[in-house]
Design a protein around this motif. Structure first.
Motif, short mmCIF file in Angstrom:
data_model
loop_
_atom_site.label_atom_id
_atom_site.label_comp_id
_atom_site.label_asym_id
_atom_site.label_seq_id
_atom_site.Cartn_x
_atom_site.Cartn_y
_atom_site.Cartn_z
N ALA A 197 0.83 -1.21 0.00
CA ALA A 197 0.00 0.00 0.00
C ALA A 197 0.86 1.26 0.00
O ALA A 197 0.54 2.24 -0.69
N ASP A 198 1.95 1.24 0.77
CA ASP A 198 2.87 2.39 0.75
C ASP A 198 3.43 2.60 -0.65
O ASP A 198 3.51 3.74 -1.14
N GLU A 199 3.84 1.52 -1.28
CA GLU A 199 4.39 1.63 -2.63
C GLU A 199 3.34 2.16 -3.61
O GLU A 199 3.63 3.02 -4.44
N ALA A 200 2.12 1.62 -3.51
CA ALA A 200 1.06 2.05 -4.42
C ALA A 200 0.76 3.53 -4.25
O ALA A 200 0.52 4.25 -5.23
N ALA A 201 0.77 4.02 -3.01
CA ALA A 201 0.43 5.42 -2.76
C ALA A 201 1.56 6.36 -3.18
O ALA A 201 1.33 7.36 -3.87
N VAL A 202 2.79 6.04 -2.78
CA VAL A 202 3.91 6.94 -3.06
C VAL A 202 4.29 6.90 -4.55
O VAL A 202 4.37 7.93 -5.21
N ARG A 203 4.52 5.71 -5.09
CA ARG A 203 4.89 5.61 -6.50
C ARG A 203 3.73 6.01 -7.39
O ARG A 203 3.93 6.58 -8.47
N GLY A 204 2.51 5.70 -6.94
CA GLY A 204 1.34 6.09 -7.73
C GLY A 204 1.23 7.60 -7.86
O GLY A 204 0.95 8.12 -8.94
N ALA A 205 1.44 8.30 -6.76
CA ALA A 205 1.37 9.77 -6.82
C ALA A 205 2.50 10.33 -7.69
O ALA A 205 2.31 11.30 -8.43
N ARG A 206 3.69 9.72 -7.60
CA ARG A 206 4.80 10.17 -8.45
C ARG A 206 4.48 9.97 -9.93
O ARG A 206 4.72 10.85 -10.76
N ASP A 207 3.93 8.81 -10.26
CA ASP A 207 3.59 8.55 -11.66
C ASP A 207 2.45 9.45 -12.13
O ASP A 207 2.41 9.85 -13.30
N CYS A 208 1.54 9.76 -11.22
CA CYS A 208 0.46 10.69 -11.56
C CYS A 208 1.02 12.06 -11.90
O CYS A 208 0.55 12.73 -12.83
N LEU A 209 2.04 12.48 -11.16
CA LEU A 209 2.72 13.74 -11.48
C LEU A 209 3.31 13.70 -12.89
O LEU A 209 3.23 14.67 -13.65
N GLN A 210 3.91 12.56 -13.24
CA GLN A 210 4.50 12.42 -14.58
C GLN A 210 3.44 12.51 -15.66
O GLN A 210 3.64 13.12 -16.71
N VAL A 211 2.29 11.88 -15.43
CA VAL A 211 1.21 11.93 -16.42
C VAL A 211 0.72 13.36 -16.60
O VAL A 211 0.43 13.80 -17.72
N HIS A 212 0.67 14.12 -15.53
CA HIS A 212 0.21 15.51 -15.61
C HIS A 212 1.26 16.43 -16.23
O HIS A 212 0.92 17.55 -16.65
N GLY A 213 2.51 15.99 -16.26
CA GLY A 213 3.55 16.83 -16.82
C GLY A 213 3.85 18.01 -15.91
O GLY A 213 3.71 17.92 -14.68
N GLY A 214 4.25 19.14 -16.51
CA GLY A 214 4.66 20.30 -15.73
C GLY A 214 3.58 20.82 -14.81
O GLY A 214 3.87 21.23 -13.68
N MET A 215 2.32 20.76 -15.23
CA MET A 215 1.24 21.30 -14.39
C MET A 215 1.05 20.47 -13.13
O MET A 215 0.53 20.95 -12.12
N GLY A 216 1.48 19.22 -13.14
CA GLY A 216 1.33 18.37 -11.98
C GLY A 216 2.17 18.81 -10.80
O GLY A 216 1.88 18.47 -9.65
N PHE A 217 3.23 19.59 -11.07
CA PHE A 217 4.12 20.04 -10.02
C PHE A 217 3.69 21.39 -9.44
O PHE A 217 4.35 21.90 -8.54
N THR A 218 2.61 21.96 -9.94
CA THR A 218 2.16 23.25 -9.45
C THR A 218 1.30 23.09 -8.20
O THR A 218 0.68 22.05 -7.97
N TRP A 219 1.24 24.16 -7.40
CA TRP A 219 0.44 24.14 -6.18
C TRP A 219 -1.05 24.04 -6.50
O TRP A 219 -1.84 23.52 -5.71
N GLU A 220 -1.44 24.51 -7.69
CA GLU A 220 -2.86 24.52 -8.04
C GLU A 220 -3.41 23.12 -8.28
O GLU A 220 -4.60 22.87 -8.11
N ALA A 221 -2.56 22.18 -8.68
CA ALA A 221 -3.00 20.81 -8.90
C ALA A 221 -3.07 20.08 -7.57
O ALA A 221 -2.32 20.38 -6.63
#
Length: 303
Positions: free
Chosen positions: A244-268
Motif C-alpha cells: 500500500a505504501d508503494e502504491a500510494a507513493v509511487r502512484g502519486a509520483r507517476d500521476c505527477l508524470q502523467v500531468h507533466g509540468g502542471m502536476g508540479f504546481t500548487w494549483e494541482a
C-alpha cells in the motif's frame, strides 16, 4: 481464496464515498489547505456516520461490524484525503470517552516519535498504550510537515517508537490504498482529457504504460489489504503495508508524470496525494520492520 464484497459491504463503501464527496469534496479540500485547525464539525459528522464506532459492539453503542468493513471505509477516507488522526480515534473508540461519536479527537505517537495533530487533539495514546491529555505534552516539539494538512510534533529523543499495533498499521494501509486509487483516477482522467499534438496524451505509449502500472499497483495492494483484513495475520498486514505504501507513493509520483509540468504546481491536487502518502509511510514506524517480518516468514516457509 476468493474474496468478494457483500451487498452490505458495497453499500457501506458507497455510502461513505457519497458522504465524503458531499462533505469533503475538492473545494472543501482546497479550503482546508488554507485554513489552520481541524474541522470539528466534520469530525462529529464522521462520528455520527459510524466511522469511529464501526467495530464497537452494538451493546456498547457501536455499529458491530468487523475489520473488513473498517478497511473499506478507511480506504474511502484515504481516497478523499480527509485530514486528521482518523485511525487513532477509531482505535480509541472503546476506551476514550467521546471518541466513538467524534466529540473527542485522539492522536497517537507514531514512527520516530512523531505525533499528528497534537495541537488539535484532546488525548494522546503513547508508545506503550498509555493515554494522556494532549495539552499535558509540553515536551513535544513542533516540526515542519511536508503535508499542509498534517501538522506534526516530535516527542523528545525522536527515536523509533514501539512496534505499532497491527490494526493501526492495517488501517493506515487502507488509507494509503485509497490515496493510490485517487492518484490512479486523476492520472487516467487527465490522460483522457488533456490533448497534445491534436491527440489525448493517453494515446501515447509512455503515458499508457504509466497508467497501466498505476492500476496494477492499486489492484495488488487492494488484494493484500483486503486479505489482511480477513486474516488479521501480522505477516499479511506487513505485506499489505509495504504494497500500500508503494502504491500510494509511487502512484502519486507517476500521476505527477502523467500531468507533466502542471502536476508540479500548487494549483494541482496531485502533490497533496504524494505529501500525505509520505507522511503516512512514516506513521507505522520503520519499513524495515515490516520487511524483516515478511522476510522471516518467507524463510521459514522455504526451510
Amino acid at each position: 481464496m476468493r474474496f468478494r464484497l457483500t451487498e452490505d459491504q458495497r453499500a457501506l463503501r458507497d455510502g461513505m464515498r457519497e458522504l465524503l464527496a458531499r462533505r469533503f469534496g475538492p473545494e472543501a479540500l482546497r479550503a482546508a489547505v488554507g485554513r489552520p485547525g481541524l474541522d470539528r464539525e466534520l469530525w462529529r459528522e464522521l462520528g455520527a456516520a459510524g466511522l469511529f464506532a464501526l467495530r464497537l459492539p452494538e451493546v456498547e453503542g457501536g455499529v458491530g461490524l468487523g475489520l473488513p468493513e473498517a478497511v473499506l471505509v478507511f480506504e474511502e477516507a484515504g481516497r478523499a484525503l480527509v485530514p486528521g488522526p482518523l485511525v487513532a480515534t477509531h482505535l480509541a473508540a472503546g476506551t476514550v470517552p467521546g471518541a466513538a461519536t467524534g466529540e473527542a479527537v485522539v492522536t497517537a505517537v507514531g514512527g520516530g516519535g512523531l505525533v499528528e495533530w497534537l495541537a488539535e487533539a484532546d488525548v494522546v495514546v503513547g508508545e506503550a498504550g498509555d493515554v494522556r491529555e494532549a495539552r499535558g505534552l509540553r515536551e513535544a516539539v513542533e516540526v515542519r510537515s511536508v503535508d499542509p494538512l498534517t501538522p506534526l510534533h516530535r516527542m523528545p529523543g525522536g527515536g523509533p517508537a514501539a512496534r505499532p499495533d497491527d490494526l493501526f498499521v492495517l488501517l493506515t494501509a487502507a488509507e494509503q490504498l485509497g490515496t493510490a486509487v485517487r492518484a490512479c483516477e486523476a492520472a487516467v482522467q487527465h490522460a483522457r482529457t488533456r490533448e497534445q499534438f491534436g491527440r489525448p496524451v493517453g494515446a501515447f505509449q509512455a503515458v499508457k504504460h504509466l497508467c497501466a502500472e498505476l492500476l496494477v499497483r492499486v489492484e495488488v495492494a487492494r488484494a493484500a489489504v483486503y486479505a489482511a483484513a480477513v486474516t488479521a495475520d501480522p505477516v499479511d498486514i506487513a505485506a499489505a503495508r509495504l504494497l500500500a505504501d508503494e502504491a500510494a507513493v509511487r502512484g502519486a509520483r507517476d500521476c505527477l508524470q502523467v500531468h507533466g509540468g502542471m502536476g508540479f504546481t500548487w494549483e494541482a491536487d496531485v502533490h497533496l496525494c504524494l505529501k500525505r502518502a509520505w507522511v503516512r509511510a512514516e506513521r507505522g514506524g520503520s519499513v524495515t520492520e515490516s520487511e524483516e517480518l515478511l522476510a522471516g516468514e518467507l524463510l521459514i516457509e522455504a526451510a
